[in-house]
Motif scaffolding. Structure first.
Motif, mmCIF file in Angstrom:
data_model
loop_
_atom_site.group_PDB
_atom_site.id
_atom_site.type_symbol
_atom_site.label_atom_id
_atom_site.label_comp_id
_atom_site.label_asym_id
_atom_site.label_seq_id
_atom_site.Cartn_x
_atom_site.Cartn_y
_atom_site.Cartn_z
ATOM 1 N N MET A 221 0.807 -1.131 -0.053
ATOM 2 C CA MET A 221 -0.114 0.049 -0.076
ATOM 3 C C MET A 221 0.908 1.257 -0.030
ATOM 4 S SD MET A 221 -3.292 -1.208 2.183
ATOM 5 C CE MET A 221 -3.914 0.290 2.550
ATOM 6 N N GLU A 222 1.941 1.373 0.660
ATOM 7 C CA GLU A 222 2.863 2.324 0.695
ATOM 8 C C GLU A 222 3.361 2.303 -0.611
ATOM 9 O OE1 GLU A 222 5.636 1.374 3.653
ATOM 10 O OE2 GLU A 222 4.361 2.059 5.377
ATOM 11 N N GLU A 223 3.779 1.464 -1.409
ATOM 12 C CA GLU A 223 4.149 1.307 -2.704
ATOM 13 C C GLU A 223 3.202 2.062 -3.729
ATOM 14 O OE1 GLU A 223 7.030 1.096 -5.444
ATOM 15 O OE2 GLU A 223 7.322 0.600 -3.262
ATOM 16 N N VAL A 224 1.966 1.701 -3.721
ATOM 17 C CA VAL A 224 0.777 2.332 -4.470
ATOM 18 C C VAL A 224 0.995 3.707 -4.235
ATOM 19 C CG1 VAL A 224 -1.645 2.299 -4.745
ATOM 20 C CG2 VAL A 224 -0.436 -0.079 -4.625
ATOM 21 N N ASP A 225 0.930 4.408 -2.980
ATOM 22 C CA ASP A 225 0.875 5.702 -2.427
ATOM 23 C C ASP A 225 2.086 6.323 -3.341
ATOM 24 O OD1 ASP A 225 -1.179 5.535 -1.070
ATOM 25 O OD2 ASP A 225 -0.221 5.488 0.869
#
Ligand SMILES: [Zn+2]
Length: 144
Positions: A45-49
């Motif tokens: 999810m951090e990667e997507v952000d």
């Protein structure tokens, strides 16, 4: 054949150490995999952000059409990566549901124990190595 877990990051967790005679997929093991999956999901999810904010930063005007084209190419690549990550996050959610339902770690096809080491390498695995290999061979024959 290398069988060690040396290259495994395990999302910050230590490989699970089974106690002698411990039940497969008992409470502790399920918790271990739930922690692992949750950490993995957070990473994704951090990667997507990061991807989103990167794209917002870069979405400035390029007067040169060639620059614009290469930027669009880069964006579509990132969108594909994001799409993959989103799908993976969904898969992780589903896997966590299975853990909560106490239905984790056994092969969907033949019912054998998938095994802790394999699951640590692939926490979303739903098949044992044999069934997975067989499925992959079949997939190739269909020409996917
Ligand atoms: Zn199987």
């Amino acid at each position: 054949m290398p069988t060690s877990n040396d290259n495994l990051t395990l999302h910050g967790f230590e490989p699970y150490k089974e106690k002698k005679g411990e039940e497969y997929m008992g409470e502790e093991q399920l918790q271990h995999f739930k922690n692992l999956l949750t950490a993995w999901k957070t990473e994704l999810m951090e990667e997507v952000d990061r991807t989103v904010s990167h794209m917002q930063d870069e979405a400035s005007n390029f007067p040169d059409p060639a620059d614009r084209a290469s930027q669009e190419e880069e964006f579509s690549l990132e969108l594909r990566t994001r799409d993959r990550e989103r799908k993976l996050i969904k898969k992780i959610d589903k896997t966590i549901e299975h853990i909560d339902a106490d239905d984790y770690g056994f092969c969907d096809s033949c019912g054998v124990e998938i095994g802790i080491r394999r699951l640590e390498a692939r926490p979303t695995a739903t098949q044992c190595v044999d069934c997975k290999t067989l499925a992959e061979i079949k997939e190739k024959q269909v020409g996917l």
